[in-house]
Design an enzyme around this catalytic site. Structure first.
Site, short mmCIF file in Angstrom:
data_model
loop_
_atom_site.label_atom_id
_atom_site.label_comp_id
_atom_site.label_asym_id
_atom_site.label_seq_id
_atom_site.Cartn_x
_atom_site.Cartn_y
_atom_site.Cartn_z
N SER A 1 0.81 -1.21 0.00
CA SER A 1 0.00 0.00 0.00
C SER A 1 0.85 1.26 0.00
O SER A 1 0.47 2.27 -0.60
CB SER A 1 -0.94 0.00 1.21
OG SER A 1 -1.80 -1.13 1.16
N HIS B 1 -0.07 4.10 4.27
CA HIS B 1 -0.77 4.84 3.23
C HIS B 1 -0.32 6.31 3.19
O HIS B 1 0.02 6.84 2.13
CB HIS B 1 -2.28 4.77 3.45
CG HIS B 1 -2.84 3.39 3.25
ND1 HIS B 1 -4.20 3.15 3.19
CD2 HIS B 1 -2.24 2.20 3.07
CE1 HIS B 1 -4.41 1.85 3.00
NE2 HIS B 1 -3.23 1.26 2.94
#
Length: 299
Positions: free
Chosen positions: A195, A241
């Site tokens: 991610s 993220h």
């Protein structure tokens, strides 16, 4: 005084057949249109006018500048880096399933225990490899499918914009950015997934899209949805993220805007290399300083 022996390919006298300069046992009546050296059929390279010898063709190719993208990378025919990373992600997940206990539970595996992102392991046990190996492991099929699809959707175009080398640097530094923020903010929480690198691609596409004056409204919608999921769905590593996104925005800005397009290609590549290396040094420094940062954050 005796005359020197004739050089390969030269005539030994008037009316004597010439021989190829590379194959002296072959007679020929054809000469290179650039240098005039005699060449046999095996050495003839068709040119706009007549034939050239291999040496002249090689010399001409060295003087021809290779095509470059808008951002300085070599023009990409096929996105080999994107495909290679996708394959590595799938292989990593298959290995997880093959070694999981019980079989089929991707997070119950020695691979995750030894190669996931775990800040304490990086700092206190010297397991630096966790900073990047975690990007090739995933928490389940949906996790892999989401990251794999995002890689498939964003990777090829970015790789064509940047070239193989710059794109690979973006992906790796994006993954490391997510891991470093996870190390600093959540050192006791193990995490897996690509991610960080995927959000770095989002960030780079946003910056480069603005630079090229493209319509990026759909990208903004996707990015907003993903950020919403990041903070609303439990169990998702927000640090990976956000760290990847910030890294992608910074790297995208470097590649898109620095230096100006008027700078020669060689200097642009040097500037990009130095700035990306400096970003890598910054990430390394943050890892080294992590224990002091933990004291500041947690007391």
């Amino acid at each position: 005084m005796t005359a020197p022996p004739p050089s390969p390919g030269a005539s030994s006298g008037q009316g004597t057949p010439r021989t190829c300069y590379r194959h002296t046992d072959r007679e020929t009546g054809v000469g290179c249109t650039r240098c005039g050296r005699p060449i046999c059929p095996d050495c003839m390279v068709e040119a706009a006018v007549g034939f050239q010898c291999p040496a002249c063709v090689a010399e001409g190719n060295r003087r021809v500048r290779s095509a470059r993208t808008t951002f300085g990378g070599k023009v990409v025919d096929k996105p080999y880096v994107t495909w290679s990373i996708l394959v590595m992600m799938v292989v990593g997940f298959v290995l997880q399933l093959g070694t999981s206990v019980p079989i089929g539970q991707a997070l119950s595996t020695p691979l995750v225990q030894h190669f996931s992102m775990w800040g304490q392991g990086v700092v206190w046990h010297g397991e630096w490899y966790r900073l990047i190996t975690a990007a090739f492991l995933h928490g389940g099929v949906l996790h892999l499918l989401f990251n794999g699809y995002a890689m498939y959707a964003l990777g090829p175009q970015l790789e064509r914009w940047l070239g193989h080398g710059r794109f690979l640097a973006l992906w790796v530094l994006g993954a490391l950015s997510g891991s470093v923020l996870s190390l600093i903010a959540t050192p006791n929480q193990p995490s897996v997934g690509a991610s960080g690198a995927i959000f770095a691609l989002f960030g780079a596409v946003f910056v480069i899209g603005r630079r090229l004056r493209l319509d990026i409204r759909m990208l903004l919608v996707l990015l907003a949805l993903n950020l919403g999921i990041t903070f609303l769905v439990p169990g998702i590593s927000w640090t990976a993220h956000i760290g990847g996104l910030v890294g992608g925005l910074l790297i995208g800005a470097v590649l898109a805007y620095l230096p100006s397009s008027s700078v020669k290609e060689g200097r642009r590549t040097l500037v990009h290399t130095l700035l990306l290396a400096a970003f890598g040094v910054l990430l390394f420094t943050l890892v080294v300083l992590a224990p002091r940062l933990w004291i500041l954050i947690y007391g």
